[in-house]
Design a protein around this motif. Structure first.
Motif, PDB file in Angstrom:
ATOM      1  N   UNK A  53      25.214  32.613  -5.065  1.00 52.03           N
ATOM      2  CA  UNK A  53      26.627  32.976  -4.892  1.00 52.03           C
ATOM      3  C   UNK A  53      27.527  31.844  -5.362  1.00 52.03           C
ATOM      4  N   UNK A  54      28.785  32.208  -5.572  1.00 50.06           N
ATOM      5  CA  UNK A  54      29.792  31.216  -5.904  1.00 50.06           C
ATOM      6  C   UNK A  54      30.627  30.983  -4.663  1.00 50.06           C
ATOM      7  N   UNK A  55      30.917  29.711  -4.370  1.00 47.52           N
ATOM      8  CA  UNK A  55      31.657  29.397  -3.143  1.00 47.52           C
ATOM      9  C   UNK A  55      32.719  28.337  -3.445  1.00 47.52           C
ATOM     10  N   UNK A  76      34.785  30.783  13.092  1.00 45.76           N
ATOM     11  CA  UNK A  76      34.881  31.717  11.959  1.00 45.76           C
ATOM     12  C   UNK A  76      36.306  31.837  11.425  1.00 45.76           C
ATOM     13  N   UNK A  77      37.285  31.605  12.249  1.00 47.08           N
ATOM     14  CA  UNK A  77      38.671  31.699  11.781  1.00 47.08           C
ATOM     15  C   UNK A  77      38.964  30.650  10.720  1.00 47.08           C
ATOM     16  N   UNK A  78      38.171  29.576  10.703  1.00 49.87           N
ATOM     17  CA  UNK A  78      38.425  28.488   9.745  1.00 49.87           C
ATOM     18  C   UNK A  78      37.546  28.578   8.506  1.00 49.87           C
ATOM     19  N   UNK A  79      36.672  29.565   8.471  1.00 50.41           N
ATOM     20  CA  UNK A  79      35.733  29.633   7.342  1.00 50.41           C
ATOM     21  C   UNK A  79      36.389  30.182   6.086  1.00 50.41           C
ATOM     22  N   UNK A  80      35.873  29.780   4.942  1.00 53.39           N
ATOM     23  CA  UNK A  80      36.352  30.311   3.666  1.00 53.39           C
ATOM     24  C   UNK A  80      35.397  31.415   3.198  1.00 53.39           C
ATOM     25  N   UNK A  81      35.877  32.165   2.219  1.00 58.92           N
ATOM     26  CA  UNK A  81      35.097  33.318   1.779  1.00 58.92           C
ATOM     27  C   UNK A  81      34.234  32.990   0.560  1.00 58.92           C
ATOM     28  N   UNK A  82      33.090  33.625   0.494  1.00 67.04           N
ATOM     29  CA  UNK A  82      32.275  33.591  -0.723  1.00 67.04           C
ATOM     30  C   UNK A  82      33.081  34.211  -1.856  1.00 67.04           C
ATOM     31  N   UNK A  83      33.004  33.612  -3.053  1.00 69.34           N
ATOM     32  CA  UNK A  83      33.823  34.105  -4.168  1.00 69.34           C
ATOM     33  C   UNK A  83      33.146  35.231  -4.950  1.00 69.34           C
TER      34      UNK A  83
END
Ligand code: ADP
Ligand code: ZN
Length: 743
Positions: A53-55, A76-83
């Motif tokens: 994956x791209x992150x 989880x509120x601070x997590x970023x999304x997989x691109x």
């Protein structure tokens, strides 16, 4: 979450502190400082462990592998999304477990190990599709404006299967616009096809050579392990020339016949031209090669073909172990005793040991082949962990060479000469019989040391604790550790005396000079890593020797590899004592292995061979064991000595190497680490001490050596130890588990 905790990965995993939802996963980027980090999976996207994956990472975009469930250590509120998910076959479970295992064992971050498995970033892109052109059967050409080039293209396509544009243009002499015009008019169709795998399927029906009864039995046993399924580790132990390769080709064939992949690890693949030819003869195809000299485009195709399972047989250096196999069914480690399998920088791992682990995790068989197995492997055989298959005799009429010892204190060469009168006589006889000879001296260059006879000045590397080696062929003095070079001066830089600089001791170039003077009529060639660079040069040299365009071959350890020259009947080891000194743990073992392998080049055809060892220490047990051909006795003595001192394979070793550019900082860090060194039963910590190479590539180095009994959990102990000390960023602390180099 501190960085330190993240890098320790799942070795010391914490309980999740946050509730983990289904839309979060952990992703491992291939970076030396990182463990897996948690990411959100965007709505509508589904990912599974092993997906590439791209992150987002910091301000950059990175590629990584979905490692598993989220760790839950970040809200989880601070997590970023997989691109996005990359169009790459997912990394299988076994490879991911293997990476975790190697990381924990070598005490390297998981990301550093993953990086070895993702060494070709391009390979993650979908391969570029290719286009082919064919006639549109529905199209009526009668209404088409016809030109001579159009006619030629249409006629050509009518006679051929779908063709690529390049071929069409070359065959018809038409321009690209002609094809384009025909496509636009609808007369020709453009088809998109997936590029075929660059690797052909091996031919499994080529008849094998008739195996001897002994070889047959060995091959059957290896095939039986494969049939039986599951993990097994078998030592294929056969004297030089006994046909180990022919024997392990049988289980290789059997695994290929099941549709599985096979990897064969060779210590110096670039020099293995003869082996590759035998492989081609046996399976009719090129194997997928994997080593540092394979070009970038080929690497990308190979990585991809290994991942999608279309490359069935991989032959490579140690790094081939980290390819993302699709369905690996068998591992072979040839010349398993070779120290070239140990990687000495970055992730410090021994490919033979890691290969056994990979086989274990993948639940598949592994074969270790050698004429001089390592004591580690023999101890595992003795303990019943590894099976033992033996080949006691050479193939066909070839017999093992006879070994003679020459005491150079009695049978003295002339001053500044290295070939004794007896060896000289033997060489002359060999050439007179129309046979070939080899002189082995494990020293590159002209002379290992240059000295001023007026003031005693010695030429030393400015970056390393090492002498500069004279290479007369290039008129240079060179450091064999860092590559530093200086022009050989006429005058001594210390006292200014002219014409007083003297070479001390022999290198292969100097031996070449002596050989040419002594035997002016014979054809002599030198083979070292300085002039045999890469597979092509090696293959050419081998051909020249094979075609008898060379009478005398002079070389370093690169000649010890499994070469087979039927007319080579005399091997002279110029300095059999070289390598016996130095006092490192494996000096005697390594010397025994190297000399046995070199000796094994003699008499491989139908003419018997002789090996001459020149020594100043004929009573040395290594020399005596080789002369007597008594490997078991040598190993028994060596093992009992190791046992007495609790050394491997009876105990465990690890080393810490503290290094940096400023000597006082390194000393200070080493002292502070030493102050909190662990103590305990069955444990001994030596150091800090200046490393034998106390200056290497401009870095000062100090070492600790840790010896522990088998039961001690070495990695946990070192982890705890190092967590007690903070060292400045300018000082590097490397951990070397199971060290092979003590420099
Ligand atoms: P090792 O690896 O044990 O040193 P090799 O596998 O290189 O031995 O075999 C030595 C030589 O003998 C090679 O040239 C090989 O092709 C040949 N050889 C071995 N076994 C056979 C056989 N059964 N039939 C024909 N040639 C063989
Ligand atoms: Zn140097």
């Amino acid at each position: 979450m501190s960085a330190a905790k993240a890098t320790s990965g799942n070795l010391f995993a914490n309980d999740p502190a946050f509730e983990v939802t289904a839309q979060t996963v952990s992703v491992l980027p291939p970076l030396p400082l990182a463990g897996p980090y948690d990411y959100l999976v965007p709505e509508g996207v589904s990912v599974a462990p092993g997906d590439f994956v791209e992150i987002p990472l910091g301000r950059q975009t990175q590629r990584g592998v979905v490692w598993g469930d989220a760790k839950g250590d970040v809200d989880p509120a601070k997590l970023r999304e997989i691109l996005g998910v990359l169009p790459t076959p997912p990394m299988d479970d076994v490879t991911r477990k293997f990476i975790d295992w190697v990381s924990a064992y070598t005490m390297s971050p998981q990301g550093a190990v993953l990086r070895m498995a993702m060494s070709v970033p391009d390979a993650l892109e979908a391969p570029k599709p290719i286009f082919r052109f064919t006639l549109n059967p529905e199209f009526d050409v009668s209404g088409l404006r016809m030109t001579p080039p159009r006619k030629r293209v249409l006629a050509f396509l009518a006679d051929h299967p779908p063709m690529e544009q390049g071929d069409i243009l070359r065959e018809t002499g038409a321009g690209a616009s002609v094809v384009k015009g025909l496509v636009e008019a609808g007369a020709v169709q453009r088809l998109m096809v997936t590029p075929p795998s660059p690797f052909d399927a091996p031919d499994l029906d080529i008849p094998r050579p008739d195996l001897s009864a002994e070889q047959n039995e060995a091959a059957d046993e290896l095939c039986a392990r494969l049939e039986q399924g599951g993990f097994s580790c078998t030592l294929l132990d056969g004297v030089t020339g006994s046909g180990k390769t022919e024997v392990y080709f049988e289980p290789v064939r059997a695994a290929l016949a099941k549709g599985q992949q096979v990897v064969v690890l060779l210590p110096e693949i670039a020099l293995s031209a003869q082996w590759l030819q035998r492989f081609r003869d046996r399976f009719g195809v090129e194997p997928a090669l994997w080593h540092s000299e394979v070009g970038q485009a080929r690497r990308r195709d190979t990585w991809r073909a290994v991942a999608d399972g279309s490359a069935k047989l991989v032959v490579g250096a140690r790094s081939a172990l980290f390819l993302p196999y699709h369905d690996l069914g068998l591992i072979v480690v040839d010349e398993e005793h070779e120290h070239a399998f140990k990687q000495e920088d970055g992730v410090m791992y021994h490919a033979r040991d890691m290969a056994v682990t990979r086989a274990h995790l993948g639940n598949i068989p592994i074969v270790l082949a050698s004429a001089t197995p390592s004591l580690e492997t023999l101890a595992n055989v003795e303990a019943g962990r590894y099976q033992h298959v033996q080949l006691g005799s050479r193939h066909g009429v070839a017999v093992l060479p006879s070994v003679e010892i020459i005491d150079i204190r009695q049978d003295k060469p002339q001053r500044n000469r290295w070939i004794t009168p007896t060896l000289k006589k033997r060489l002359a006889e060999t050439f007179a019989n129309g046979e070939q000879a080899m002189l082995f001296l494990n020293r590159r260059g002209y002379a290992p040391l240059t000295l001023c006879r007026a003031c005693g000045h010695r030429f030393q590397c400015p970056n390393c604790t090492a002498w500069l080696v004279e290479h007369r062929a290039w008129g240079k003095l060179q450091c064999h550790h860092c590559g530093y070079q200086a022009k050989a001066p006429d005058a001594c830089p210390s006292c200014g005396a002219e014409g007083k600089l003297a070479p001390c001791g022999p290198g292969v170039e100097r031996l070449f000079e002596e050989a040419v003077e002594t035997f002016p009529d014979i054809r002599v060639e030198v083979a070292t890593s300085d002039n045999i660079m890469g597979p092509k040069a090696a293959a050419e040299l081998i051909n020249r020797v094979h075609n008898h365009e060379v009478d005398l071959l002079i070389g370093t350890q690169i000649l010890a590899k499994g070469y087979h020259f039927p007319m080579l009947t005399l091997v002279g080891v110029v300095d059999a004592d070289l390598g016996l000194a130095g006092g490192d743990l494996r000096a005697a073992e390594r010397s025994y292995q190297l000399l046995t392998q070199v000796a094994g080049r003699a008499g491989r055809g139908d003419r018997p061979g002789t090996v001459i060892l020149q020594t100043a220490d004929p009573a040395n047990r290594v020399i005596k064991a080789i002369a007597a051909g008594d490997r078991d006795a040598f190993n028994a003595v060596e093992l009992s000595q190791r046992m007495t001192h609790g050394m491997p394979p009876h105990g465990r070793l690890a080393a810490l190497i503290i290094s940096g550019k400023k000597e006082n900082e390194v000393d200070e860090a080493a002292w502070r680490i030493g102050r909190v060194a662990p103590r305990g039963d069955g444990l001994m910590v030596l150091g800090p001490a200046p490393a034998p190479l106390s200056l290497l590539r401009g870095r000062y180095r100090r070492r600790f050596m840790i010896r522990a009994d088998k039961g001690v959990k070495m990695q946990a102990l070192i982890h705890e130890w190092l967590s007690k000390v903070k060292t400045p960023g300018s000082v590097r602390v490397q951990v070397d588990i199971d060290p092979y180099s003590f420099m």
